[in-house]
Design a protein around this motif. Structure first.
Motif, mmCIF file in Angstrom:
data_model
loop_
_atom_site.group_PDB
_atom_site.id
_atom_site.type_symbol
_atom_site.label_atom_id
_atom_site.label_comp_id
_atom_site.label_asym_id
_atom_site.label_seq_id
_atom_site.Cartn_x
_atom_site.Cartn_y
_atom_site.Cartn_z
ATOM 1 N N LEU A 89 6.529 9.268 4.922
ATOM 2 C CA LEU A 89 6.184 8.231 4.596
ATOM 3 C C LEU A 89 7.400 7.586 3.864
ATOM 4 N N ALA A 90 6.951 7.166 2.674
ATOM 5 C CA ALA A 90 7.431 6.361 1.838
ATOM 6 C C ALA A 90 8.603 6.539 1.299
ATOM 7 N N GLN A 91 9.814 7.663 1.849
ATOM 8 C CA GLN A 91 10.684 7.954 1.922
ATOM 9 C C GLN A 91 11.767 7.748 3.260
ATOM 10 N N LYS A 92 10.389 7.198 4.011
ATOM 11 C CA LYS A 92 11.608 6.441 5.098
ATOM 12 C C LYS A 92 11.417 5.551 4.983
ATOM 13 N N VAL A 93 10.222 5.132 4.866
ATOM 14 C CA VAL A 93 10.837 3.277 4.111
ATOM 15 C C VAL A 93 11.304 2.759 4.014
ATOM 16 N N ARG A 94 11.673 3.614 2.095
ATOM 17 C CA ARG A 94 13.401 3.549 1.575
ATOM 18 C C ARG A 94 14.271 3.575 2.364
ATOM 19 N N ALA A 95 14.916 5.166 2.523
ATOM 20 C CA ALA A 95 15.935 4.634 3.476
ATOM 21 C C ALA A 95 15.633 4.015 4.976
ATOM 22 N N ALA A 96 14.902 3.274 5.273
ATOM 23 C CA ALA A 96 15.497 2.218 6.771
ATOM 24 C C ALA A 96 15.027 1.120 5.184
ATOM 25 N N GLY A 97 15.668 0.552 4.390
ATOM 26 C CA GLY A 97 15.289 -0.655 3.980
ATOM 27 C C GLY A 97 14.163 -1.076 3.188
ATOM 28 N N GLY A 98 13.078 -0.888 3.776
ATOM 29 C CA GLY A 98 11.892 -1.121 3.090
ATOM 30 C C GLY A 98 11.731 -1.377 1.573
ATOM 31 N N ASN A 99 10.873 -1.613 1.236
ATOM 32 C CA ASN A 99 10.683 -1.848 -0.525
ATOM 33 C C ASN A 99 9.025 -1.073 -0.591
ATOM 34 N N VAL A 100 9.006 0.175 -1.423
ATOM 35 C CA VAL A 100 7.616 1.055 -1.846
ATOM 36 C C VAL A 100 7.536 0.327 -2.910
ATOM 37 N N PHE A 101 6.046 -0.724 -2.753
ATOM 38 C CA PHE A 101 5.627 -1.977 -3.829
ATOM 39 C C PHE A 101 4.977 -0.343 -4.656
ATOM 40 N N ALA A 102 4.329 0.371 -4.013
ATOM 41 C CA ALA A 102 3.367 1.425 -5.215
ATOM 42 C C ALA A 102 3.788 2.565 -3.987
ATOM 43 N N ALA A 103 4.457 3.012 -5.549
ATOM 44 C CA ALA A 103 4.767 4.465 -5.449
ATOM 45 C C ALA A 103 2.873 5.720 -5.244
ATOM 46 N N PRO A 104 3.314 6.433 -3.969
ATOM 47 C CA PRO A 104 2.133 7.394 -3.609
ATOM 48 C C PRO A 104 2.081 7.830 -4.627
ATOM 49 N N GLY A 105 0.387 7.858 -4.544
ATOM 50 C CA GLY A 105 -0.199 8.346 -6.102
ATOM 51 C C GLY A 105 -1.826 8.631 -5.583
ATOM 52 N N GLU A 106 -2.512 8.901 -6.538
ATOM 53 C CA GLU A 106 -4.046 8.805 -6.376
ATOM 54 C C GLU A 106 -4.567 7.735 -6.544
ATOM 55 N N ASN A 107 -5.745 7.761 -5.910
ATOM 56 C CA ASN A 107 -6.739 6.223 -6.079
ATOM 57 C C ASN A 107 -8.011 6.450 -6.071
ATOM 58 N N GLN A 108 -8.509 6.613 -6.986
ATOM 59 C CA GLN A 108 -10.337 6.492 -7.079
ATOM 60 C C GLN A 108 -10.690 7.896 -6.532
ATOM 61 N N GLY A 109 -9.630 8.956 -6.743
ATOM 62 C CA GLY A 109 -10.058 10.305 -7.004
ATOM 63 C C GLY A 109 -9.946 11.153 -5.936
ATOM 64 N N TRP A 110 -10.161 10.150 -4.857
ATOM 65 C CA TRP A 110 -10.423 10.948 -3.626
ATOM 66 C C TRP A 110 -9.480 10.591 -2.052
ATOM 67 N N MET A 111 -8.255 9.250 -2.569
ATOM 68 C CA MET A 111 -7.838 8.665 -1.711
ATOM 69 C C MET A 111 -6.364 8.788 -2.415
ATOM 70 N N TYR A 112 -5.176 9.446 -1.497
ATOM 71 C CA TYR A 112 -4.259 9.271 -1.688
ATOM 72 C C TYR A 112 -2.778 8.700 -1.001
ATOM 73 N N GLY A 113 -2.540 7.711 -1.580
ATOM 74 C CA GLY A 113 -1.751 7.074 -1.177
ATOM 75 C C GLY A 113 -0.635 6.123 -1.774
ATOM 76 N N CYS A 114 -0.145 5.155 -0.704
ATOM 77 C CA CYS A 114 1.002 4.251 -1.106
ATOM 78 C C CYS A 114 1.329 3.010 -0.520
ATOM 79 N N GLY A 115 2.111 2.104 -1.291
ATOM 80 C CA GLY A 115 2.122 0.462 -0.622
ATOM 81 C C GLY A 115 3.445 0.002 -0.127
#
Length: 137
Positions: A89-115
């Motif tokens: 999804l992060a790759q698709k957002v970039r390709a479509a002209g959106g801005n990934v302001f938080a790259a995909p990564g770990e969060n609190q040891g049990w979540m993985y996400g991006c903004g």
């Protein structure tokens, strides 16, 4: 009393916004799409997000539209089925002209996400949550 809840978002160009969201994988109800609005469906429960041209949105709220380059009024969060889906999804957002302001990564040891921000600056949070790793109280 309440049958359904949906989110209304102001956009400069409803059809251009529809193109962006289609490119990243969302679907639309074509019969509810006009030059000034588009009805987007999110998730398995088909949560409705209405994209309204700013002039139409302004008539509804009778208030000032938030300047998303200066502030955020909310964060829209959606879940992903896997870490790989977050990455795609992060790759698709970039390709479509959106801005990934938080790259995909770990969060609190049990979540993985991006903004990411859409073309209008609305902020979205995509999370894969592994509840088996969630800390117990």
């Amino acid at each position: 009393m309440t049958k359904q809840v949906w989110l209304n978002l102001p956009v400069k160009d409803a059809l251009k916004a529809k193109e962006f969201y289609t490119a990243i994988g969302f679907t639309f109800l074509e019969e509810r799409t006009t030059p000034d609005s588009a009805c987007m469906l999110v998730g398995e429960s088909n949560f409705v997000v209405m994209l309204f041209a700013e002039t139409m949105f302004q008539n509804f709220i009778q208030h000032t539209i938030t300047d998303t380059s200066q502030s955020a009024e909310f964060l829209i969060s959606i879940d992903a089925e896997s870490r790989e889906e977050v990455d795609r999804l992060a790759q698709k957002v970039r390709a479509a002209g959106g801005n990934v302001f938080a790259a995909p990564g770990e969060n609190q040891g049990w979540m993985y996400g991006c903004g990411f921000c859409d073309l209008e600056g609305h902020r979205w949070n995509v999370l894969y949550m592994d509840f088996s790793k969630m800390p117990k109280h």
